[in-house]
Motif scaffolding. Structure first.
Motif, short mmCIF file in Angstrom:
data_model
loop_
_atom_site.label_atom_id
_atom_site.label_comp_id
_atom_site.label_asym_id
_atom_site.label_seq_id
_atom_site.Cartn_x
_atom_site.Cartn_y
_atom_site.Cartn_z
N LEU B 45 0.84 -1.20 0.00
CA LEU B 45 0.00 0.00 0.00
C LEU B 45 0.88 1.25 0.00
O LEU B 45 0.60 2.23 -0.69
N HIS B 46 1.96 1.18 0.76
CA HIS B 46 2.89 2.31 0.80
C HIS B 46 3.56 2.49 -0.56
O HIS B 46 3.64 3.59 -1.10
N PHE B 47 4.01 1.38 -1.13
CA PHE B 47 4.70 1.45 -2.43
C PHE B 47 3.75 1.93 -3.53
O PHE B 47 4.09 2.80 -4.33
N VAL B 48 2.54 1.35 -3.56
CA VAL B 48 1.60 1.65 -4.65
C VAL B 48 0.91 3.00 -4.40
O VAL B 48 0.85 3.86 -5.28
N GLY B 49 0.40 3.17 -3.20
CA GLY B 49 -0.44 4.33 -2.93
C GLY B 49 0.34 5.58 -2.60
O GLY B 49 0.18 6.62 -3.27
N VAL B 50 1.20 5.51 -1.61
CA VAL B 50 1.89 6.72 -1.14
C VAL B 50 2.93 7.19 -2.14
O VAL B 50 2.98 8.36 -2.53
N LYS B 51 3.74 6.23 -2.63
CA LYS B 51 4.86 6.64 -3.49
C LYS B 51 4.44 6.99 -4.91
O LYS B 51 5.26 7.50 -5.68
N SER B 52 3.20 6.70 -5.29
CA SER B 52 2.76 7.03 -6.66
C SER B 52 2.13 8.41 -6.73
O SER B 52 1.74 8.85 -7.81
N GLN B 53 2.01 9.07 -5.59
CA GLN B 53 1.24 10.31 -5.59
C GLN B 53 1.84 11.40 -6.46
O GLN B 53 1.11 12.08 -7.18
N SER B 54 3.15 11.57 -6.42
CA SER B 54 3.75 12.65 -7.21
C SER B 54 3.47 12.46 -8.70
O SER B 54 3.14 13.41 -9.41
N VAL B 55 3.58 11.21 -9.17
CA VAL B 55 3.34 10.92 -10.59
C VAL B 55 1.89 11.21 -10.95
O VAL B 55 1.59 11.86 -11.97
N VAL B 56 0.98 10.75 -10.09
CA VAL B 56 -0.45 10.87 -10.39
C VAL B 56 -0.89 12.35 -10.29
O VAL B 56 -1.68 12.82 -11.12
N ILE B 57 -0.37 13.06 -9.33
CA ILE B 57 -0.73 14.48 -9.16
C ILE B 57 -0.23 15.29 -10.37
O ILE B 57 -0.96 16.10 -10.94
N THR B 58 1.00 15.03 -10.78
CA THR B 58 1.55 15.74 -11.94
C THR B 58 0.72 15.45 -13.19
O THR B 58 0.40 16.36 -13.97
N THR B 59 0.37 14.17 -13.36
CA THR B 59 -0.43 13.79 -14.53
C THR B 59 -1.78 14.50 -14.49
O THR B 59 -2.24 15.05 -15.52
N GLY B 60 -2.44 14.49 -13.34
CA GLY B 60 -3.75 15.13 -13.21
C GLY B 60 -3.67 16.62 -13.48
O GLY B 60 -4.49 17.17 -14.24
N ALA B 61 -2.67 17.28 -12.92
CA ALA B 61 -2.53 18.73 -13.09
C ALA B 61 -2.29 19.07 -14.56
O ALA B 61 -2.94 19.96 -15.13
N ALA B 62 -1.35 18.34 -15.18
CA ALA B 62 -1.03 18.63 -16.59
C ALA B 62 -2.24 18.41 -17.49
O ALA B 62 -2.55 19.22 -18.37
N THR B 63 -2.95 17.31 -17.24
CA THR B 63 -4.11 16.98 -18.07
C THR B 63 -5.21 18.04 -17.88
O THR B 63 -5.82 18.50 -18.86
N GLY B 64 -5.48 18.40 -16.64
CA GLY B 64 -6.53 19.40 -16.36
C GLY B 64 -6.22 20.72 -17.03
O GLY B 64 -7.10 21.35 -17.64
N MET B 65 -4.98 21.16 -16.95
CA MET B 65 -4.60 22.46 -17.53
C MET B 65 -4.72 22.45 -19.06
O MET B 65 -5.28 23.36 -19.66
N VAL B 66 -4.20 21.38 -19.68
CA VAL B 66 -4.25 21.30 -21.15
C VAL B 66 -5.69 21.18 -21.64
O VAL B 66 -6.10 21.84 -22.61
N LEU B 67 -6.46 20.35 -20.93
CA LEU B 67 -7.86 20.16 -21.33
C LEU B 67 -8.62 21.48 -21.24
O LEU B 67 -9.44 21.82 -22.11
N CYS B 68 -8.37 22.22 -20.18
CA CYS B 68 -9.03 23.52 -19.99
C CYS B 68 -8.65 24.47 -21.13
O CYS B 68 -9.53 25.10 -21.75
N ALA B 69 -7.36 24.56 -21.42
CA ALA B 69 -6.91 25.49 -22.46
C ALA B 69 -7.50 25.12 -23.82
O ALA B 69 -8.03 25.98 -24.53
#
Lengths: 247, 259
Positions: B45-69
């Motif tokens: 859970l630590h490896f999958v959930g906690v350590k994946s957050q930076s990747v998932v947050i970056t992906t979400g932010a980039a996608t949201g911004m591009v989709l909005c634009a």
């Protein structure tokens, strides 16, 4: 205790075992010898159900393990301990966790009792006080001894050794041989090893089976096999390559 | 000859598909035989959930911004600027959030799982486990499977929220959309079923990543090259499975939520 009947195994186009039959009685110390790549380790893995034969049967205490699925095999495998060729220690666990793996999974004993038994097993293989180390910090000989401690800590009835001295220097190999002999004598286990190290075979067995061309070519008491005049056995035991025919 | 080759490849593909399904069934059945180790589960859970957050947050932010634009640039032509928030919200919640989070998890987590189990396989550690009367599915697959089932929806939700907030920042503060209209339209057109669709998909994708990655690792052959090959195959197979499954899930869940 173990009855193997007409076991055959093919990988791709290569038939490794061609109808192997053998019997091993409780309390014996048996060594299976044969050329490298001749199927010794494959045969050993059939004895514990890690591989299933294409045909033939393997019976352990009367139960045909070739007809069992993986879950039923787990029950039979509790009778076994196995030392792998490269020790196969779990590299994400410490030595202490490796040796105590089965005891902790069974959950039958207190943590203090598990620690005591792990320390006892490490003492038996002459490696006291290294429980905190990781497998990557150990030499080849130490890894094998830890592997042996892991195989005997839960007092199995049968211990299998896959090339126990391969890759070790002569002194480390002799050390392992003495440990295997001591485990057999003190724990009264059935000991089955595969090796092509004749010095090792002499030390750890009271009976030798020779696997040649996919079949049990010969079997008998250790001294008898090692001194056999049969040309195939004699050449193997004394390390004589097939004589070249003149052109 | 080409027909024979196609036949063999199809046969190999269907065999693998069957074995992957068997592994899924065995993982679920395993829960009946043995309680999973909490320690292993929490580690995963630590490896999958906690350590994946930076990747998932970056992906979400980039996608949201591009989709909005992109949405804004098209909608601006027909004077529908304020609908941008709604499109981003629905798109992120039901499609882009779960799919992109799953693809990132496949690359980060799935590849690592295959490489780890594959290395254990080629160094006989899996055989050692079996020789010690431990079932590899109970010991290795189930903790990873449960960790992905638990983490995937949480990471997806995190990715979606970050994506929507990022799109609001870009839409309102960079592109000049009125914040009130942006938010009102977003909440008016985004229904709970859109969010549910994304979360259900994420659970299915988590299961796909776990089972495909573990299958490829447990069936790895050869040495270092075999581990590398198995890892590549796992990432490709899981990614394609996610994309195909997403299409059918979209159709199926639309029928369920909007009959």
């Amino acid at each position: 205790m173990i009855e193997v009947r007409n076991v055959s195994k093919t990988f791709g186009t290569q038939q490794v075992l061609r109808g192997v039959s053998l019997d091993i009685e409780r309390g014996e110390a048996v060594v299976i010898i044969g050329r490298s790549g001749g199927g010794k380790s494959i045969l050993l893995k059939h004895l514990i159900g890690l591989l299933q034969p294409d045909s033939g049967t393997v019976r352990v205490d009367g139960e045909d393990i070739t007809a069992m699925d993986e879950r039923n095999l787990l029950r039979v495998r509790r009778k076994y301990g196995m030392l792998f060729q490269m020790a196969a220690l779990f590299d994400s666990l410490t030595v202490e966790e490796n040796v105590g793996f089965v005891l902790r999974r069974q959950g039958l004993e207190s943590e203090a009792e598990i620690r005591r038994r792990v320390a006892e097993a490490l003492e038996m293989v002459e490696l006291p006080g290294i429980g905190h180390k990781m497998p990557s910090e150990l030499s080849g000989g130490m890894r094998k001894r830890v592997g042996l401690a892991r195989a005997i800590v839960y007092r199995p009835e049968i211990v299998l050794y896959d090339e126990p001295t391969t890759g070790l220097d002569p002194i480390a190999a002799d050390n392992i041989d003495r440990l295997i002999r001591r485990v057999w004598e003190t724990l009264h286990v059935t000991s089955i090893a595969v090796t092509h190290d004749m010095k090792s075979a002499r030390t750890i067995s009271n009976r030798i089976l020779m696997l040649h061309e996919g079949r049990i070519y010969s079997e008998g008491p250790t001294a008898e096999i090692l001194e056999s005049a049969d040309p195939v056995i004699h050449r193997f035991v004394n390390g004589i390559s097939t004589p070249q025919k003149p052109n | 000859m080409p027909v024979l080759l196609i036949h063999r490849r199809f046969q190999a593909f269907t065999t693998q598909l069957g074995e992957i399904f068997q592994l899924l069934v065995e993982s679920v059945r395993s829960l009946r035989y043995e309680r999973p180790s909490w320690k292993d589960f929490l580690n995963q859970l630590h490896f999958v959930g906690v350590k994946s957050q930076s990747v998932v947050i970056t992906t979400g932010a980039a996608t949201g911004m591009v989709l909005c634009a992109q949405t804004f640039l098209q909608f601006h032509k027909v004077k529908m600027d304020t609908a941008t928030g709604a499109v981003v919200s629905i798109g992120m919640s039901s499609e882009l959030g779960p799919v992109l989070a799953a693809l990132m998890l496949t690359g980060r987590v799935g590849a690592a799982m295959t490489a780890e189990l594959g290395t254990m396989k080629v160094t006989e550690q899996i055989d050692a486990l079996r020789a010690l009367a431990a079932h590899p599915v109970d010991t290795l697959v189930v903790p990873r499977f449960l960790a992905l089932l638990a983490s995937a929806p949480l990471l997806t939700a995190e990715s979606v929220v970050v994506g929507i907030v990022s799109s609001w920042l870009v839409g309102v503060h960079l592109l000049g959309i009125d914040s009130a209209y942006y938010l009102v339209n977003m909440t008016r057109y985004t229904d709970p079923p859109d969010v549910m669709t994304g979360l259900i998909k994420s659970v299915v994708f988590g299961a796909i990543i776990a089972v495909v990655s573990c299958y490829k690792g447990l069936n790895c052959q050869g040495g270092a090259e075999g581990v590398g090959r198995a890892t590549t195959e796992a990432v490709v197979a899981a990614s394609i499975s996610i994309l195909i499954t997403n299409f059918f899930l979209t159709l199926f869940l639309a029928r369920v939520f909007y009959p």
